[in-house]
Scaffold this motif. Sequence first.
Motif, PDB file in Angstrom:
ATOM      1  N   HIS A   1      -8.093   9.169 -16.116  1.00 16.25           N
ATOM      2  CA  HIS A   1      -7.668   9.503 -17.625  1.00 16.25           C
ATOM      3  C   HIS A   1      -8.718   9.631 -18.686  1.00 16.25           C
ATOM      4  O   HIS A   1      -8.768  10.621 -19.504  1.00 16.25           O
ATOM      5  CB  HIS A   1      -6.368   8.647 -17.797  1.00 16.25           C
ATOM      6  CG  HIS A   1      -5.417   9.056 -17.058  1.00 16.25           C
ATOM      7  ND1 HIS A   1      -4.528  10.402 -17.137  1.00 16.25           N
ATOM      8  CD2 HIS A   1      -4.636   8.314 -16.221  1.00 16.25           C
ATOM      9  CE1 HIS A   1      -3.589  10.224 -16.703  1.00 16.25           C
ATOM     10  NE2 HIS A   1      -3.375   8.947 -15.828  1.00 16.25           N
ATOM     11  N   PHE A   2      -9.776   8.618 -18.564  1.00 16.63           N
ATOM     12  CA  PHE A   2     -10.558   8.421 -19.569  1.00 16.63           C
ATOM     13  C   PHE A   2     -11.716   9.767 -19.394  1.00 16.63           C
ATOM     14  O   PHE A   2     -11.879  10.398 -20.412  1.00 16.63           O
ATOM     15  CB  PHE A   2     -11.412   7.128 -19.344  1.00 16.63           C
ATOM     16  CG  PHE A   2     -12.522   6.926 -20.412  1.00 16.63           C
ATOM     17  CD1 PHE A   2     -12.402   6.623 -21.914  1.00 16.63           C
ATOM     18  CD2 PHE A   2     -13.909   7.350 -19.973  1.00 16.63           C
ATOM     19  CE1 PHE A   2     -13.261   6.520 -22.704  1.00 16.63           C
ATOM     20  CE2 PHE A   2     -14.695   7.043 -20.934  1.00 16.63           C
ATOM     21  CZ  PHE A   2     -14.656   6.579 -22.250  1.00 16.63           C
ATOM     22  N   TYR A   3     -11.949   9.880 -18.116  1.00 18.99           N
ATOM     23  CA  TYR A   3     -12.761  11.089 -17.867  1.00 18.99           C
ATOM     24  C   TYR A   3     -12.239  12.573 -18.558  1.00 18.99           C
ATOM     25  O   TYR A   3     -12.820  13.188 -19.155  1.00 18.99           O
ATOM     26  CB  TYR A   3     -13.110  11.248 -16.490  1.00 18.99           C
ATOM     27  CG  TYR A   3     -14.103  12.525 -16.219  1.00 18.99           C
ATOM     28  CD1 TYR A   3     -15.389  12.778 -16.532  1.00 18.99           C
ATOM     29  CD2 TYR A   3     -13.452  13.748 -15.735  1.00 18.99           C
ATOM     30  CE1 TYR A   3     -15.909  13.855 -16.163  1.00 18.99           C
ATOM     31  CE2 TYR A   3     -14.128  14.866 -15.423  1.00 18.99           C
ATOM     32  CZ  TYR A   3     -15.356  15.103 -15.876  1.00 18.99           C
ATOM     33  OH  TYR A   3     -16.115  16.048 -15.570  1.00 18.99           O
ATOM     34  N   ASN A   4     -10.892  12.679 -18.040  1.00 23.83           N
ATOM     35  CA  ASN A   4     -10.036  13.719 -18.463  1.00 23.83           C
ATOM     36  C   ASN A   4      -9.965  13.718 -20.145  1.00 23.83           C
ATOM     37  O   ASN A   4     -10.171  15.047 -20.753  1.00 23.83           O
ATOM     38  CB  ASN A   4      -8.701  13.837 -18.052  1.00 23.83           C
ATOM     39  CG  ASN A   4      -8.444  13.995 -16.633  1.00 23.83           C
ATOM     40  OD1 ASN A   4      -9.582  14.621 -16.031  1.00 23.83           O
ATOM     41  ND2 ASN A   4      -7.606  13.615 -15.847  1.00 23.83           N
ATOM     42  N   PHE A   5     -10.165  12.698 -20.738  1.00 25.48           N
ATOM     43  CA  PHE A   5      -9.924  12.685 -22.360  1.00 25.48           C
ATOM     44  C   PHE A   5     -11.559  12.970 -22.801  1.00 25.48           C
ATOM     45  O   PHE A   5     -11.808  13.816 -23.648  1.00 25.48           O
ATOM     46  CB  PHE A   5      -9.500  11.578 -22.983  1.00 25.48           C
ATOM     47  CG  PHE A   5     -10.000  11.313 -24.188  1.00 25.48           C
ATOM     48  CD1 PHE A   5      -8.896  11.795 -25.170  1.00 25.48           C
ATOM     49  CD2 PHE A   5     -10.979  10.597 -24.636  1.00 25.48           C
ATOM     50  CE1 PHE A   5      -9.107  11.749 -26.545  1.00 25.48           C
ATOM     51  CE2 PHE A   5     -11.224  10.458 -26.126  1.00 25.48           C
ATOM     52  CZ  PHE A   5     -10.127  11.267 -26.935  1.00 25.48           C
ATOM     53  N   ILE A   6     -12.408  12.183 -22.202  1.00 23.68           N
ATOM     54  CA  ILE A   6     -13.595  12.305 -22.897  1.00 23.68           C
ATOM     55  C   ILE A   6     -14.584  13.724 -22.541  1.00 23.68           C
ATOM     56  O   ILE A   6     -15.502  14.027 -23.327  1.00 23.68           O
ATOM     57  CB  ILE A   6     -14.633  10.979 -22.702  1.00 23.68           C
ATOM     58  CG1 ILE A   6     -15.623  10.729 -23.690  1.00 23.68           C
ATOM     59  CG2 ILE A   6     -15.344  11.208 -21.369  1.00 23.68           C
ATOM     60  CD1 ILE A   6     -14.924  10.195 -25.026  1.00 23.68           C
ATOM     61  N   GLY A   7     -14.370  14.178 -21.509  1.00 26.51           N
ATOM     62  CA  GLY A   7     -14.704  15.425 -20.972  1.00 26.51           C
ATOM     63  C   GLY A   7     -16.295  15.376 -20.193  1.00 26.51           C
ATOM     64  O   GLY A   7     -16.746  14.123 -20.004  1.00 26.51           O
ATOM     65  N   SER A   8     -16.755  16.674 -19.790  1.00 22.90           N
ATOM     66  CA  SER A   8     -17.895  16.462 -18.947  1.00 22.90           C
ATOM     67  C   SER A   8     -19.280  16.316 -20.153  1.00 22.90           C
ATOM     68  O   SER A   8     -19.009  16.340 -21.367  1.00 22.90           O
ATOM     69  CB  SER A   8     -18.026  17.965 -18.596  1.00 22.90           C
ATOM     70  OG  SER A   8     -18.073  18.759 -19.251  1.00 22.90           O
ATOM     71  N   GLY A   9     -20.275  16.195 -19.634  1.00 20.26           N
ATOM     72  CA  GLY A   9     -21.549  15.779 -20.228  1.00 20.26           C
ATOM     73  C   GLY A   9     -21.714  14.548 -20.716  1.00 20.26           C
ATOM     74  O   GLY A   9     -22.541  14.133 -21.424  1.00 20.26           O
ATOM     75  N   VAL A  10     -21.011  13.556 -20.112  1.00 23.11           N
ATOM     76  CA  VAL A  10     -21.244  12.018 -20.612  1.00 23.11           C
ATOM     77  C   VAL A  10     -21.825  11.436 -19.126  1.00 23.11           C
ATOM     78  O   VAL A  10     -21.715  11.858 -18.052  1.00 23.11           O
ATOM     79  CB  VAL A  10     -19.943  11.552 -20.819  1.00 23.11           C
ATOM     80  CG1 VAL A  10     -19.299  12.220 -22.163  1.00 23.11           C
ATOM     81  CG2 VAL A  10     -18.983  11.330 -19.676  1.00 23.11           C
ATOM     82  N   THR A  11     -22.484  10.389 -19.526  1.00 22.97           N
ATOM     83  CA  THR A  11     -23.127   9.579 -18.556  1.00 22.97           C
ATOM     84  C   THR A  11     -22.328   8.075 -18.471  1.00 22.97           C
ATOM     85  O   THR A  11     -22.316   7.352 -19.485  1.00 22.97           O
ATOM     86  CB  THR A  11     -24.447   9.388 -18.823  1.00 22.97           C
ATOM     87  OG1 THR A  11     -25.032  10.692 -18.778  1.00 22.97           O
ATOM     88  CG2 THR A  11     -24.770   8.553 -17.319  1.00 22.97           C
ATOM     89  N   SER A  12     -22.176   7.428 -17.445  1.00 27.74           N
ATOM     90  CA  SER A  12     -21.379   6.166 -17.410  1.00 27.74           C
ATOM     91  C   SER A  12     -21.889   5.266 -16.278  1.00 27.74           C
ATOM     92  O   SER A  12     -22.137   5.887 -15.157  1.00 27.74           O
ATOM     93  CB  SER A  12     -19.978   6.249 -17.298  1.00 27.74           C
ATOM     94  OG  SER A  12     -19.607   6.856 -15.904  1.00 27.74           O
ATOM     95  N   ILE A  13     -22.063   4.232 -16.457  1.00 25.59           N
ATOM     96  CA  ILE A  13     -22.136   2.852 -15.505  1.00 25.59           C
ATOM     97  C   ILE A  13     -21.207   1.976 -15.828  1.00 25.59           C
ATOM     98  O   ILE A  13     -20.742   1.649 -16.834  1.00 25.59           O
ATOM     99  CB  ILE A  13     -23.599   2.655 -15.423  1.00 25.59           C
ATOM    100  CG1 ILE A  13     -24.057   1.906 -16.777  1.00 25.59           C
ATOM    101  CG2 ILE A  13     -24.478   3.552 -15.076  1.00 25.59           C
ATOM    102  CD1 ILE A  13     -25.333   1.009 -16.815  1.00 25.59           C
ATOM    103  N   GLY A  14     -21.017   1.041 -14.847  1.00 25.91           N
ATOM    104  CA  GLY A  14     -20.236  -0.171 -14.694  1.00 25.91           C
ATOM    105  C   GLY A  14     -19.525  -0.588 -13.483  1.00 25.91           C
ATOM    106  O   GLY A  14     -20.000  -0.342 -12.422  1.00 25.91           O
ATOM    107  N   GLY A  15     -18.573  -1.375 -13.453  1.00 25.68           N
ATOM    108  CA  GLY A  15     -17.966  -2.015 -12.480  1.00 25.68           C
ATOM    109  C   GLY A  15     -16.811  -3.034 -12.860  1.00 25.68           C
ATOM    110  O   GLY A  15     -16.339  -3.078 -14.063  1.00 25.68           O
TER     111      GLY A  15
END
Length: 371
Positions: free
Chosen positions: A136-150
């Motif tokens: 859902h976060f990706y659907n909101f924030i949209g393309s063209g972003v970069t993420s890392i985590g765990g």
Amino acid sequence: MAEASIVRFTDSSSLQDLNTAIKGLCQENIQGVLLIACVENNYLETQLNKILFDCQLPICGGMFPKIIYKGKNYQHGAIIVGLKVKPDIVNYEALSQIDDQLSDYIENNSQPIQRHKSFIIISDAMCKVSEDFVDHFYNFIGSGVTSIGGGAGSLDFVSRPVIFTNQGIKGDLTQVIALPCPLINDIGHGWDIADGPYLVTAAEGHYVHSLNYQSTYTFYKEVIQNKVNTTLDGKFFNQYAKQYPLGIVSIDGEILVRDPIQTNFSYLECVGNILDNSMVYLLSSDKDKMFASSQQVANNIAQQRPFNNLLLFNCISRDLFLESDSDHELAIIQNTLSETPLIGAMVLGEIANTDNGMIRLLNKSTVLGVF
């Protein structure tokens, strides 16, 4: 790229040592604190919360099965990172209570970070909707972003507070740390298809109830018996599940690994969702393939020089699979990128953009980021 962070490391489980490091960093020219600590430190919650309440700068991070510092892993201790850039932090709390309203909840609470393009995402791995949140976060924030985590948490799979905030240590949430600087990532896993595909004939979230119309546990055991050519008893799961995960193959051939972590001798519980009527494969790997995968990730990141901050989220099940060779995998990355200290955590599920740009919950993978 961002200015190099100030990093403090301790292999001590002492809250006093943690507090001293945080207070010392806050006297430096920093704008936020990222804490990466071992869950086995067993910090006393009331004392830890006082330290977090007293911190005057934005504070974030989590507690993990192991931490990574300069090419080695540690089961006790903490890494205290003084960020030279100001992090904008949103803590999405009580996620399991708003499962059917996640989309609206994310939209209503994401205004402080919606213009950012670089994110560190730390989730409570025991929260059953953590993958739904990522989607859902990706659907909101949209393309063209970069993420890392765990995923933060413990290998005992007991739910407990594991996310650091200025309001104390918390659970049942996902923390999104937005950075006002470019972030570059690379991912790899080294797992290949060994058998399949199999039809998922019953599944719900993390739980796979049947494959090819048979109990998942029975079917999985039979498939592995054929692979190892040995009759297996009821204790086979703990030995072989880390060697034979499941995998979902996308249209473009990308393998999304799904790690079986528990069974009730009927279903398998995986780290991450598997959908009804999807097709899954049995995967396998070996140490050399894993080392080669991590080397490729490090080589890809090396092409992005110069950078000042190197942050790794490595799956804890890679550590369990590699056993005494786990530090060799970390050394491969650190030696390739020797000018920057490697810090990070062994996590319960990794979060990153895949090749198609989507932010996904990964398993048994290496996620390396630079900023």
